[in-house]
Motif scaffolding. Sequence first.
Motif, short mmCIF file in Angstrom:
data_model
loop_
_atom_site.label_atom_id
_atom_site.label_comp_id
_atom_site.label_asym_id
_atom_site.label_seq_id
_atom_site.Cartn_x
_atom_site.Cartn_y
_atom_site.Cartn_z
N ALA A 123 -4.25 -32.72 -51.04
CA ALA A 123 -3.27 -32.58 -52.12
C ALA A 123 -1.99 -31.92 -51.61
O ALA A 123 -1.42 -31.07 -52.27
N THR A 124 -1.57 -32.32 -50.44
CA THR A 124 -0.37 -31.74 -49.82
C THR A 124 0.87 -32.04 -50.64
O THR A 124 1.75 -31.19 -50.80
N LYS A 125 0.97 -33.26 -51.17
CA LYS A 125 2.20 -33.67 -51.86
C LYS A 125 2.52 -32.76 -53.04
O LYS A 125 3.67 -32.36 -53.21
N SER A 126 1.54 -32.41 -53.83
CA SER A 126 1.82 -31.63 -55.05
C SER A 126 2.41 -30.26 -54.72
O SER A 126 3.42 -29.86 -55.30
N TRP A 127 1.82 -29.53 -53.78
CA TRP A 127 2.37 -28.19 -53.49
C TRP A 127 3.65 -28.30 -52.67
O TRP A 127 4.57 -27.50 -52.85
N PHE A 128 3.74 -29.28 -51.76
CA PHE A 128 4.93 -29.35 -50.92
C PHE A 128 6.15 -29.84 -51.69
O PHE A 128 7.25 -29.33 -51.51
N MET A 129 5.98 -30.82 -52.57
CA MET A 129 7.13 -31.31 -53.33
C MET A 129 7.64 -30.23 -54.29
O MET A 129 8.84 -30.17 -54.56
N ALA A 130 6.77 -29.38 -54.77
CA ALA A 130 7.23 -28.23 -55.57
C ALA A 130 8.10 -27.33 -54.71
O ALA A 130 9.13 -26.80 -55.17
N ARG A 131 7.73 -27.17 -53.47
CA ARG A 131 8.53 -26.38 -52.51
C ARG A 131 9.87 -27.07 -52.21
O ARG A 131 10.91 -26.42 -52.16
N VAL A 132 9.84 -28.38 -52.04
CA VAL A 132 11.06 -29.15 -51.77
C VAL A 132 12.04 -29.00 -52.93
O VAL A 132 13.24 -28.80 -52.72
N GLU A 133 11.54 -29.08 -54.14
CA GLU A 133 12.40 -29.00 -55.32
C GLU A 133 13.08 -27.64 -55.47
O GLU A 133 14.06 -27.51 -56.19
N GLN A 134 12.58 -26.63 -54.75
CA GLN A 134 13.23 -25.32 -54.74
C GLN A 134 14.22 -25.19 -53.58
O GLN A 134 14.92 -24.20 -53.48
N GLY A 135 14.25 -26.19 -52.73
CA GLY A 135 15.11 -26.14 -51.55
C GLY A 135 16.58 -26.27 -51.88
O GLY A 135 16.97 -26.79 -52.93
N HIS A 136 17.41 -25.81 -50.96
CA HIS A 136 18.87 -25.86 -51.12
C HIS A 136 19.37 -27.29 -51.25
O HIS A 136 20.20 -27.59 -52.10
N PHE A 137 18.86 -28.17 -50.41
CA PHE A 137 19.42 -29.52 -50.38
C PHE A 137 19.20 -30.28 -51.69
O PHE A 137 20.00 -31.13 -52.06
N VAL A 138 18.15 -29.97 -52.41
CA VAL A 138 17.89 -30.64 -53.68
C VAL A 138 18.76 -30.04 -54.79
O VAL A 138 19.12 -30.74 -55.74
N ALA A 139 19.14 -28.79 -54.63
CA ALA A 139 19.89 -28.09 -55.67
C ALA A 139 21.41 -28.29 -55.56
O ALA A 139 22.15 -27.73 -56.37
N ILE A 140 21.87 -29.07 -54.60
CA ILE A 140 23.31 -29.28 -54.46
C ILE A 140 23.83 -29.98 -55.71
O ILE A 140 23.33 -31.03 -56.10
N ASP A 141 24.83 -29.38 -56.32
CA ASP A 141 25.47 -29.96 -57.50
C ASP A 141 26.71 -30.70 -57.03
O ASP A 141 27.76 -30.10 -56.81
N PHE A 142 26.60 -32.00 -56.87
CA PHE A 142 27.71 -32.79 -56.34
C PHE A 142 28.90 -32.83 -57.30
O PHE A 142 30.02 -33.05 -56.86
N ASP A 143 28.67 -32.57 -58.58
CA ASP A 143 29.80 -32.52 -59.54
C ASP A 143 30.72 -31.35 -59.24
O ASP A 143 31.91 -31.41 -59.52
N LYS A 144 30.18 -30.27 -58.66
CA LYS A 144 31.00 -29.09 -58.33
C LYS A 144 32.11 -29.42 -57.34
O LYS A 144 33.15 -28.75 -57.32
N PHE A 145 31.89 -30.43 -56.53
CA PHE A 145 32.90 -30.79 -55.54
C PHE A 145 34.18 -31.31 -56.19
O PHE A 145 35.22 -31.35 -55.57
N PHE A 146 34.08 -31.72 -57.44
CA PHE A 146 35.23 -32.34 -58.10
C PHE A 146 35.89 -31.46 -59.14
O PHE A 146 36.76 -31.90 -59.87
N HIS A 147 35.49 -30.20 -59.20
CA HIS A 147 36.09 -29.28 -60.19
C HIS A 147 36.94 -28.25 -59.51
O HIS A 147 36.84 -27.85 -58.45
#
Length: 147
Positions: A123-147
């Motif tokens: 069950a690696t996917k369930s715990w690791f994808m939760a970790r990925v979703e907390q990562g910086h690269f997923v949290a980039i708000d691309f809309d911020k680049f245009f404000h």
Amino acid sequence: DIKELVGDDTVTVDEVTKHYGSVVGEAVGGGAVLPWEGRFQELLEFELDKVDKFSRLQTNAIFSDLRDLGWQCRETTAEEAPALEERIDRVASDLVALHAFVDLNFMGFQKITKKFDKLSASATKSWFMARVEQGHFVAIDFDKFFH
């Protein structure tokens, strides 16, 4: 490489145990885990750290370039406009590349963990994808680049 150690393509549990130790270790969640599963988890964490660091560096560089371009746009003469336009195009290309990098790596982490879980019945996917979703690269708000 285990194939070099045993000399052919067929590997037995005894051969793996002989060269790599017991086949049972302790999982992150406290359960039993094969050593290769623990190694796979370590590699995933290492790759996630690399992706996060790269995306953080790229995000900072793009924000810095946009800030500089904002100042240059205010002070640009007609002669300097073509060079400024080229620089704007480069920053836009960097932003598109960063967005593609984020999408590709997120999808890659999903696919590789899904395949690993299918092959190893873990069950690696369930715990690791939760970790990925907390990562910086997923949290980039691309809309911020245009404000």
